[in-house]
Design a protein around this motif. Structure first.
Motif, PDB file in Angstrom:
ATOM      1  N   LEU A 287     -19.505 -10.254 -56.524  1.00 32.22           N
ATOM      2  CA  LEU A 287     -20.271  -9.019 -56.733  1.00 32.22           C
ATOM      3  C   LEU A 287     -19.544  -7.828 -56.121  1.00 32.22           C
ATOM      4  O   LEU A 287     -19.485  -6.751 -56.714  1.00 32.22           O
ATOM      5  CB  LEU A 287     -21.678  -9.165 -56.160  1.00 32.22           C
ATOM      6  CG  LEU A 287     -22.593 -10.109 -56.934  1.00 32.22           C
ATOM      7  CD1 LEU A 287     -23.851 -10.396 -56.125  1.00 32.22           C
ATOM      8  CD2 LEU A 287     -22.940  -9.530 -58.297  1.00 32.22           C
ATOM      9  N   HIS A 288     -18.988  -8.024 -54.936  1.00 33.89           N
ATOM     10  CA  HIS A 288     -18.229  -6.963 -54.278  1.00 33.89           C
ATOM     11  C   HIS A 288     -17.028  -6.534 -55.123  1.00 33.89           C
ATOM     12  O   HIS A 288     -16.669  -5.366 -55.181  1.00 33.89           O
ATOM     13  CB  HIS A 288     -17.760  -7.437 -52.903  1.00 33.89           C
ATOM     14  CG  HIS A 288     -16.917  -6.440 -52.183  1.00 33.89           C
ATOM     15  ND1 HIS A 288     -15.540  -6.446 -52.255  1.00 33.89           N
ATOM     16  CD2 HIS A 288     -17.249  -5.387 -51.400  1.00 33.89           C
ATOM     17  CE1 HIS A 288     -15.064  -5.450 -51.541  1.00 33.89           C
ATOM     18  NE2 HIS A 288     -16.080  -4.795 -51.009  1.00 33.89           N
ATOM     19  N   ASP A 289     -16.421  -7.517 -55.802  1.00 34.66           N
ATOM     20  CA  ASP A 289     -15.238  -7.243 -56.619  1.00 34.66           C
ATOM     21  C   ASP A 289     -15.558  -6.752 -58.023  1.00 34.66           C
ATOM     22  O   ASP A 289     -14.646  -6.549 -58.826  1.00 34.66           O
ATOM     23  CB  ASP A 289     -14.354  -8.480 -56.692  1.00 34.66           C
ATOM     24  CG  ASP A 289     -13.673  -8.783 -55.358  1.00 34.66           C
ATOM     25  OD1 ASP A 289     -13.640  -7.903 -54.484  1.00 34.66           O
ATOM     26  OD2 ASP A 289     -13.166  -9.910 -55.204  1.00 34.66           O
ATOM     27  N   GLY A 290     -16.845  -6.576 -58.344  1.00 38.09           N
ATOM     28  CA  GLY A 290     -17.198  -5.950 -59.607  1.00 38.09           C
ATOM     29  C   GLY A 290     -17.899  -6.805 -60.649  1.00 38.09           C
ATOM     30  O   GLY A 290     -18.245  -6.314 -61.718  1.00 38.09           O
ATOM     31  N   THR A 291     -18.110  -8.085 -60.361  1.00 38.40           N
ATOM     32  CA  THR A 291     -18.843  -8.926 -61.306  1.00 38.40           C
ATOM     33  C   THR A 291     -20.254  -8.398 -61.454  1.00 38.40           C
ATOM     34  O   THR A 291     -20.896  -8.040 -60.482  1.00 38.40           O
ATOM     35  CB  THR A 291     -18.871 -10.390 -60.816  1.00 38.40           C
ATOM     36  OG1 THR A 291     -17.556 -10.901 -60.866  1.00 38.40           O
ATOM     37  CG2 THR A 291     -19.778 -11.244 -61.643  1.00 38.40           C
ATOM     38  N   GLN A 292     -20.731  -8.364 -62.684  1.00 39.48           N
ATOM     39  CA  GLN A 292     -22.082  -7.861 -62.945  1.00 39.48           C
ATOM     40  C   GLN A 292     -23.053  -8.980 -63.306  1.00 39.48           C
ATOM     41  O   GLN A 292     -24.238  -8.737 -63.499  1.00 39.48           O
ATOM     42  CB  GLN A 292     -22.021  -6.840 -64.071  1.00 39.48           C
ATOM     43  CG  GLN A 292     -21.238  -5.606 -63.656  1.00 39.48           C
ATOM     44  CD  GLN A 292     -20.933  -4.718 -64.822  1.00 39.48           C
ATOM     45  OE1 GLN A 292     -20.232  -5.128 -65.741  1.00 39.48           O
ATOM     46  NE2 GLN A 292     -21.476  -3.523 -64.802  1.00 39.48           N
ATOM     47  N   GLY A 293     -22.571 -10.196 -63.386  1.00 35.87           N
ATOM     48  CA  GLY A 293     -23.434 -11.331 -63.700  1.00 35.87           C
ATOM     49  C   GLY A 293     -22.646 -12.622 -63.637  1.00 35.87           C
ATOM     50  O   GLY A 293     -21.420 -12.611 -63.525  1.00 35.87           O
ATOM     51  N   PHE A 294     -23.370 -13.735 -63.720  1.00 34.90           N
ATOM     52  CA  PHE A 294     -22.746 -15.046 -63.609  1.00 34.90           C
ATOM     53  C   PHE A 294     -23.196 -15.954 -64.741  1.00 34.90           C
ATOM     54  O   PHE A 294     -24.347 -15.907 -65.170  1.00 34.90           O
ATOM     55  CB  PHE A 294     -23.119 -15.726 -62.286  1.00 34.90           C
ATOM     56  CG  PHE A 294     -22.728 -14.939 -61.075  1.00 34.90           C
ATOM     57  CD1 PHE A 294     -21.402 -14.816 -60.711  1.00 34.90           C
ATOM     58  CD2 PHE A 294     -23.684 -14.327 -60.300  1.00 34.90           C
ATOM     59  CE1 PHE A 294     -21.035 -14.088 -59.595  1.00 34.90           C
ATOM     60  CE2 PHE A 294     -23.326 -13.601 -59.178  1.00 34.90           C
ATOM     61  CZ  PHE A 294     -22.001 -13.482 -58.830  1.00 34.90           C
ATOM     62  N   VAL A 295     -22.283 -16.807 -65.198  1.00 35.49           N
ATOM     63  CA  VAL A 295     -22.611 -17.919 -66.078  1.00 35.49           C
ATOM     64  C   VAL A 295     -22.595 -19.144 -65.165  1.00 35.49           C
ATOM     65  O   VAL A 295     -21.593 -19.406 -64.498  1.00 35.49           O
ATOM     66  CB  VAL A 295     -21.569 -18.071 -67.212  1.00 35.49           C
ATOM     67  CG1 VAL A 295     -21.914 -19.251 -68.101  1.00 35.49           C
ATOM     68  CG2 VAL A 295     -21.468 -16.785 -68.012  1.00 35.49           C
ATOM     69  N   ILE A 296     -23.710 -19.869 -65.097  1.00 33.62           N
ATOM     70  CA  ILE A 296     -23.834 -20.963 -64.126  1.00 33.62           C
ATOM     71  C   ILE A 296     -24.129 -22.289 -64.818  1.00 33.62           C
ATOM     72  O   ILE A 296     -24.438 -22.341 -65.998  1.00 33.62           O
ATOM     73  CB  ILE A 296     -24.945 -20.675 -63.106  1.00 33.62           C
ATOM     74  CG1 ILE A 296     -26.286 -20.520 -63.814  1.00 33.62           C
ATOM     75  CG2 ILE A 296     -24.624 -19.446 -62.293  1.00 33.62           C
ATOM     76  CD1 ILE A 296     -27.465 -20.473 -62.889  1.00 33.62           C
ATOM     77  N   GLY A 297     -24.029 -23.371 -64.054  1.00 32.21           N
ATOM     78  CA  GLY A 297     -24.502 -24.661 -64.504  1.00 32.21           C
ATOM     79  C   GLY A 297     -23.483 -25.512 -65.230  1.00 32.21           C
ATOM     80  O   GLY A 297     -23.774 -26.069 -66.281  1.00 32.21           O
ATOM     81  N   GLY A 298     -22.298 -25.627 -64.697  1.00 31.49           N
ATOM     82  CA  GLY A 298     -21.332 -26.543 -65.279  1.00 31.49           C
ATOM     83  C   GLY A 298     -20.329 -25.906 -66.212  1.00 31.49           C
ATOM     84  O   GLY A 298     -19.651 -26.594 -66.957  1.00 31.49           O
ATOM     85  N   THR A 299     -20.215 -24.614 -66.185  1.00 36.85           N
ATOM     86  CA  THR A 299     -19.319 -23.920 -67.103  1.00 36.85           C
ATOM     87  C   THR A 299     -17.849 -24.115 -66.771  1.00 36.85           C
ATOM     88  O   THR A 299     -16.991 -23.814 -67.587  1.00 36.85           O
ATOM     89  CB  THR A 299     -19.608 -22.411 -67.115  1.00 36.85           C
ATOM     90  OG1 THR A 299     -19.482 -21.911 -65.777  1.00 36.85           O
ATOM     91  CG2 THR A 299     -20.998 -22.115 -67.625  1.00 36.85           C
TER      92      THR A 299
END
Length: 55
Positions: A34-46
């Motif tokens: 988040l600090h580095d600029g990510t605005q969201g996450f894809v989770i769960g085994g990706t």
């Protein structure tokens, strides 16, 4: 809804030596991304760890 999203990261699920989710490491990783600029996450085994996840 997604017009202003530029970066979504496929986040890994960190595990402990006992194959449990390492929530402390996950929290640190999420904060860093988040600090580095990510605005969201894809989770769960990706990223291939799906074989360790029990649903």
């Amino acid at each position: 809804m997604y017009e202003n999203i530029e970066l979504i990261t496929a986040i890994i699920t960190p595990f402990t030596a006992n194959d449990q989710i390492d929530y402390v490491a996950l929290d640190r990783l999420a904060d860093r991304l988040l600090h580095d600029g990510t605005q969201g996450f894809v989770i769960g085994g990706t990223t291939g760890e799906y074989y360790l996840l029990i649903i």
